[in-house]
Design a protein around this motif. Structure first.
Motif, short mmCIF file in Angstrom:
data_model
loop_
_atom_site.label_atom_id
_atom_site.label_comp_id
_atom_site.label_asym_id
_atom_site.label_seq_id
_atom_site.Cartn_x
_atom_site.Cartn_y
_atom_site.Cartn_z
N SER A 290 -2.84 8.89 2.66
CA SER A 290 -2.92 10.27 3.14
C SER A 290 -1.54 10.86 2.85
N CYS A 291 -1.43 11.55 1.72
CA CYS A 291 -0.16 12.09 1.26
C CYS A 291 0.21 13.29 2.14
N LEU A 292 1.45 13.33 2.58
CA LEU A 292 1.87 14.36 3.54
C LEU A 292 2.76 15.40 2.90
N ASN A 293 2.65 16.63 3.39
CA ASN A 293 3.53 17.71 2.93
C ASN A 293 4.84 17.67 3.72
N LEU B 298 0.82 -1.21 0.00
CA LEU B 298 0.00 0.00 0.00
C LEU B 298 0.86 1.26 0.00
N ASP B 299 1.80 1.38 0.94
CA ASP B 299 2.65 2.58 1.02
C ASP B 299 3.39 2.80 -0.29
N GLN B 300 3.99 1.74 -0.80
CA GLN B 300 4.78 1.83 -2.03
C GLN B 300 3.93 2.26 -3.22
N PRO C 167 -1.49 16.37 6.11
CA PRO C 167 -2.14 15.91 4.87
C PRO C 167 -2.18 17.01 3.81
N ARG C 168 -1.82 16.64 2.58
CA ARG C 168 -1.86 17.58 1.46
C ARG C 168 -3.29 17.73 0.96
N VAL D 119 3.88 9.33 3.05
CA VAL D 119 2.47 8.94 3.09
C VAL D 119 2.16 8.26 4.42
N ARG D 120 0.95 8.45 4.88
CA ARG D 120 0.42 7.70 6.01
C ARG D 120 -0.67 6.81 5.44
#
Length: 193
Positions: free
Chosen positions: A104-107, A53-55, A112-113, A93-94
């Protein structure tokens, strides 16, 4: 509580939701603002929910392609979280939260972005699933599904199921043969007697 914007820096609206699977829309009132949080839409098909999932959130998948009005494009779909990253910015990402799995893509500050959160799975009560289920994937995010025969987990599941079915069938055949043999022996005994 005495906290000022200068203490924390700019905070994204979705960071105020308190759950990685929730996206925020701002509601402006006369003096202050509040955010309304709702479950992020379903992830595009390039995100592999069952494995890596993360990848796949960051890198996409070699076997998935963007979809437009013209159909499936020949290019490989970009990673969901890699879209609109600034040059030199690393993808972070989380992918898990209470009752939730997704991207949940992170800045750069770990928040969260905007417009970069999607859901693979939501299980109430820890994840607030809307009445209609997970919202559909927005058209702009659509990608083609990864062919099922390329999923190693599915292949192993099919093998395991097939092996179990064969073993079950063998056991049934052996039982039937034993019953036929027992019946033949009983008949032979009756004839002999």
């Amino acid at each position: 509580d005495g906290c000022k914007a200068s203490d924390t820096g700019a905070v994204t609206d979705s960071a105020l939701c308190g759950h990685p699977g929730m996206i925020a829309s701002r509601v402006v009132s006369s003096e202050d603002f509040a955010v309304v949080c709702q479950l992020a839409p379903r992830c595009p098909e390039s995100v592999l929910g069952g494995t890596k999932l993360d990848q796949s959130c960051c890198n996409g998948n070699l076997y998935s392609h963007p979809i437009s009005e013209a159909g499936k494009a020949g290019a490989t779909a970009q990673g969901f979280c890699s879209a609109s990253l600034e040059p030199g910015q690393e993808c972070t990402v989380r992918s898990i939260g209470p009752g939730w799995r997704g991207c949940s893509c992170l800045n750069g500050r770990g928040q969260p972005r905007t417009d970069r959160q999607c859901t693979v799975e939501c299980e109430p009560p820890a994840c607030p699933l809307p009445r209609g289920g997970i919202p559909p994937t927005p058209e702009a995010w659509l990608t083609s599904a990864v062919p099922a025969h390329l999923w190693r987990a599915d292949k192993n599941g099919i093998r395991a199921t097939t092996s179990a079915a064969r073993a079950s069938t063998r056991r049934g055949v052996i039982l039937r043969l034993q019953m036929v043999a027992a019946a033949a022996t009983a008949a032979a005994i009756m004839i002999v007697d």
